[in-house]
Design a protein around this motif. Structure first.
Motif, mmCIF file in Angstrom:
data_model
loop_
_atom_site.group_PDB
_atom_site.id
_atom_site.type_symbol
_atom_site.label_atom_id
_atom_site.label_comp_id
_atom_site.label_asym_id
_atom_site.label_seq_id
_atom_site.Cartn_x
_atom_site.Cartn_y
_atom_site.Cartn_z
ATOM 1 N N PRO A 41 -16.002 21.648 -13.951
ATOM 2 C CA PRO A 41 -17.333 21.906 -13.095
ATOM 3 C C PRO A 41 -18.493 21.955 -13.689
ATOM 4 O O PRO A 41 -18.658 22.546 -14.889
ATOM 5 C CB PRO A 41 -16.627 23.632 -12.697
ATOM 6 C CG PRO A 41 -15.381 23.739 -12.727
ATOM 7 C CD PRO A 41 -15.018 22.763 -13.888
ATOM 8 N N GLY A 42 -19.510 21.154 -13.250
ATOM 9 C CA GLY A 42 -20.622 21.104 -13.884
ATOM 10 C C GLY A 42 -20.871 20.222 -15.043
ATOM 11 O O GLY A 42 -21.908 20.032 -15.636
ATOM 12 N N LYS A 43 -19.987 19.315 -15.383
ATOM 13 C CA LYS A 43 -19.756 18.540 -16.450
ATOM 14 C C LYS A 43 -19.578 17.144 -16.067
ATOM 15 O O LYS A 43 -18.893 16.775 -14.960
ATOM 16 C CB LYS A 43 -18.833 18.907 -17.504
ATOM 17 C CG LYS A 43 -19.299 20.450 -17.931
ATOM 18 C CD LYS A 43 -18.472 20.600 -19.273
ATOM 19 C CE LYS A 43 -18.636 21.956 -19.894
ATOM 20 N NZ LYS A 43 -17.985 22.415 -21.106
ATOM 21 N N GLN A 44 -19.904 16.193 -17.118
ATOM 22 C CA GLN A 44 -19.387 14.838 -16.853
ATOM 23 C C GLN A 44 -17.970 14.535 -17.024
ATOM 24 O O GLN A 44 -17.305 15.408 -17.652
ATOM 25 C CB GLN A 44 -20.361 13.934 -17.693
ATOM 26 C CG GLN A 44 -21.681 13.643 -17.534
ATOM 27 C CD GLN A 44 -22.309 13.074 -16.655
ATOM 28 O OE1 GLN A 44 -21.661 12.468 -15.793
ATOM 29 N NE2 GLN A 44 -23.710 12.754 -16.703
ATOM 30 N N ARG A 45 -17.495 13.775 -16.454
ATOM 31 C CA ARG A 45 -15.978 13.176 -16.650
ATOM 32 C C ARG A 45 -16.046 12.835 -18.030
ATOM 33 O O ARG A 45 -16.753 12.063 -18.693
ATOM 34 C CB ARG A 45 -15.739 12.128 -15.775
ATOM 35 C CG ARG A 45 -14.016 11.681 -15.791
ATOM 36 C CD ARG A 45 -13.759 10.903 -14.707
ATOM 37 N NE ARG A 45 -14.344 9.406 -14.799
ATOM 38 C CZ ARG A 45 -14.672 8.638 -13.764
ATOM 39 N NH1 ARG A 45 -13.826 8.769 -12.675
ATOM 40 N NH2 ARG A 45 -15.414 7.462 -14.055
ATOM 41 N N GLU A 46 -14.783 13.301 -18.860
ATOM 42 C CA GLU A 46 -14.617 12.709 -19.928
ATOM 43 C C GLU A 46 -13.192 12.229 -20.558
ATOM 44 O O GLU A 46 -12.423 12.730 -19.636
ATOM 45 C CB GLU A 46 -14.816 14.132 -21.007
ATOM 46 C CG GLU A 46 -14.044 15.278 -20.880
ATOM 47 C CD GLU A 46 -14.166 16.577 -21.588
ATOM 48 O OE1 GLU A 46 -14.917 16.318 -22.525
ATOM 49 O OE2 GLU A 46 -13.138 17.410 -21.656
ATOM 50 N N PRO A 47 -13.067 11.339 -21.382
ATOM 51 C CA PRO A 47 -11.688 11.082 -21.528
ATOM 52 C C PRO A 47 -10.929 12.028 -22.163
ATOM 53 O O PRO A 47 -11.313 12.866 -23.061
ATOM 54 C CB PRO A 47 -11.874 9.849 -22.724
ATOM 55 C CG PRO A 47 -13.301 10.144 -23.166
ATOM 56 C CD PRO A 47 -14.108 10.716 -22.022
#
Length: 115
Positions: A41-47
């Motif tokens: 929530p509230g963050k960029q997608r990350e690997p």
């Protein structure tokens, strides 16, 4: 048409485990690399984790030693075994099938780590 369907998400207590699955259809699964990503929530997608067509794996530092990615080519499925889950692992988890410029994303599955 290539499709990916994730499953296995849910609510789990801190320290618990979940196994996510991502089933592919409409393609010759064996030749593709696969990856798991997440968006909190509230963050960029990350690997999160990757596995090549040959079975080589790689992990984000935040999940090393806790998560394991694997694949079953006979079932056209990639898995993410998540152990010792933490509240900060809470996110929508997506799988990705890719090779060169071609990619397909799944719809995502929610993982919530909370008491």
């Amino acid at each position: 048409q290539v499709q990916l369907v994730e499953s296995g998400g849910g609510l789990v207590q801190p320290g618990g485990s979940l196994r996510l699955s991502c089933a592919a259809s409409g393609t010759f699964f064996n030749i593709y690399n696969m990856g798991w990503y997440r968006r909190a929530p509230g963050k960029q997608r990350e690997p999160v984790a990757f596995i090549t067509s040959g079975g080589a794996t790689n992990y984000a530092d935040s999940v090393k030693g806790r998560f394991t990615i694997s694949r079953d080519n006979a079932k056209s499925t990639v898995y993410l075994q998540m152990n010792r889950l933490k509240p900060e692992d809470t996110a929508v988890y997506y799988c990705r099938l890719y090779l060169s410029a071609f990619e397909v994303w799944g719809q995502g599955t929610q993982v919530t780590v909370s008491l």
